[in-house]
Design an enzyme around this catalytic site. Structure first.
Site, PDB file in Angstrom:
ATOM      1  N   ASP A  41       0.857  -1.206   0.000  1.00 26.31           N
ATOM      2  CA  ASP A  41       0.000   0.000   0.000  1.00 26.31           C
ATOM      3  C   ASP A  41       0.887   1.249   0.000  1.00 26.31           C
ATOM      4  O   ASP A  41       2.097   1.150   0.145  1.00 26.31           O
ATOM      5  CB  ASP A  41      -0.885   0.009   1.260  1.00 26.31           C
ATOM      6  CG  ASP A  41      -0.040  -0.132   2.532  1.00 26.31           C
ATOM      7  OD1 ASP A  41       0.141  -1.278   2.986  1.00 26.31           O
ATOM      8  OD2 ASP A  41       0.490   0.878   3.029  1.00 26.31           O
TER       9      ASP A  41
ATOM     10  N   ASP B 232       0.539   3.631   2.323  1.00 27.49           N
ATOM     11  CA  ASP B 232       0.296   4.185   3.651  1.00 27.49           C
ATOM     12  C   ASP B 232      -0.801   5.260   3.556  1.00 27.49           C
ATOM     13  O   ASP B 232      -1.845   4.990   2.948  1.00 27.49           O
ATOM     14  CB  ASP B 232       1.602   4.701   4.273  1.00 27.49           C
ATOM     15  CG  ASP B 232       1.511   4.798   5.781  1.00 27.49           C
ATOM     16  OD1 ASP B 232       0.976   3.866   6.412  1.00 27.49           O
ATOM     17  OD2 ASP B 232       1.951   5.811   6.345  1.00 27.49           O
TER      18      ASP B 232
HETATM   19  N1  LIG Z   1       1.157   1.209   5.789  1.00 27.82           N
HETATM   20  C1  LIG Z   1       1.626   0.341   6.668  1.00 27.82           C
HETATM   21  N2  LIG Z   1       2.046   0.750   7.883  1.00 27.82           N
HETATM   22  C2  LIG Z   1       2.548  -0.127   8.776  1.00 27.82           C
HETATM   23  N3  LIG Z   1       2.642  -1.432   8.551  1.00 27.82           N
HETATM   24  C3  LIG Z   1       2.232  -1.891   7.370  1.00 27.82           C
HETATM   25  N4  LIG Z   1       2.225  -3.136   6.859  1.00 27.82           N
HETATM   26  C4  LIG Z   1       1.707  -3.061   5.620  1.00 27.82           C
HETATM   27  N5  LIG Z   1       1.388  -1.789   5.297  1.00 27.82           N
HETATM   28  C5  LIG Z   1       1.710  -1.037   6.379  1.00 27.82           C
END
Ligand SMILES: Nc1ncnc2[nH]cnc12
Ligand SMILES: CSC[C@H]1O[C@H](OP(=O)(O)O)[C@H](O)[C@@H]1O
Length: 288
Positions: free
Chosen positions: A208, A210
């Site tokens: 992703d 974030d």
């Molecule tokens: N955006 C994110 N922040 C923290 N841990 C994660 N693991 C997968 N995506 C994450």
């Protein structure tokens, strides 16, 4: 030293096909690990696999028994740990589905036990290079051979969680701190692997963007899981391609991971706590 690969499976990776596979319960002076450890072989190389959060994803990132996890792998004879982790990305070009083989880690965790050593036997190892460059390069080669788009090097921000970051935090880690990816589990794992004189590499699967990216919704578990599900076969292919690369031998490690304690112990032998020293034999017996 016989090379023995330890694989720590992150979110979405709770098992692996090994030859002569057997789930083994292991106890350590720091308690029991996240789960039993699957021992066996891949291409003739001994392999031990530990699901970091336990099968069924039982353990939260801030409550992982990290000391027991590293001590248990060490007790089984592991020399090299490849950690597989899901991460959010702070870089447009590090897109979901890509792999980042991390070379630096910024630790923002709070309150997690982070050392085998302490009062009665103090040690200070170097963490300037928190991952092993040799093992990281081999892991990146294996990921490429498995067909992944691989970024060699990147700064992993390890947050406490378990909640994801606010938009403001996400932008600070990205713009002011220059971090590349974010997760919740590389620390204290990398610290403890170094103290236990194990080579350690993190293969981070981007799931992703974030919370910073205006063109993408903020991260949620569903998005993470759907990217992991789409890439699980690639993770298994990567693992299957590691042994042939590792088998050529990497010890003594050219970067000194397997000798990290050579000049690290501070407490005078006659001032050491015998009970602590006894426990430490499980991870630091070579220098005690
Ligand atoms: N955006 C994110 N922040 C923290 N841990 C994660 N693991 C997968 N995506 C994450
Ligand atoms: C399921 S999203 C958050 C969760 O995923 C990552 O775990 P891991 O590093 O074990 O793959 C992240 O660090 C969080 O623990």
């Amino acid at each position: 030293m016989t090379t023995h690969l330890g694989l720590i499976g992150g979110s979405g990776l709770y098992g692996l096909a090994l030859e002569d596979a057997e789930w083994r319960a292991v106890n350590t002076p720091w308690g029991v690990p996240s789960d039993a450890i699957l021992t066996g072989a891949l291409g003739g190389l001994p392999v031990s696999f530990l699901p970091r959060h336990g099968r069924g994803h039982v353990h939260a990132p801030g409550e992982l028994p990290a000391l027991a996890n590293i001590a248990a792998l060490k007790a089984l004879g592991v020399t090299d740990i490849v950690s597989v982790s899901a991460v959010g990305s702070f870089r447009e070009e590090m897109a979901p589905g890509h792999i980042v083989v991390v070379d630096q880690i910024v630790d923002r965790t709070v309150g997690r036990p982070a050392s085998f050593f302490g009062t009665g036997c103090v040690a200070h190892v170097s963490l300037a290079q928190p991952t092993c460059p040799r093992l990281s390069a081999l892991a990146a080669d294996a990921a490429e051979a498995a067909g992944a788009t691989v970024h060699r090097g990147g700064i992993y921000l390890c947050m406490e969680g378990p909640q994801f970051s606010s938009r403001a935090e996400s932008r600070i880690w990205r713009d002011a701190w220059g971090c590349d990816v974010i997760g919740m589990t590389a620390m204290p794992e990398a610290r403890l692997a170094r103290e236990a004189e194990l080579c350690y590499a993190t293969v981070a699967m981007v799931t992703d963007y974030d919370s910073w990216h205006e063109g993408h919704g903020a991260v949620d578990v569903q998005a993470v899981l759907s990217v992991l599900a789409a890439n699980v076969q690639r993770g298994r292919d990567l693992a299957a391609r590691l042994p042939e690369r590792l088998a050529e031998g990497g010890h003594p490690c050219p970067h000194g991971c397997d000798r990290a304690l050579d000049h690290a112990l501070m407490t005078a032998p006659d001032r050491r706590d015998p009970a602590l020293v006894e426990r430490l034999r499980a991870v630091a017996g070579r220098v005690l």
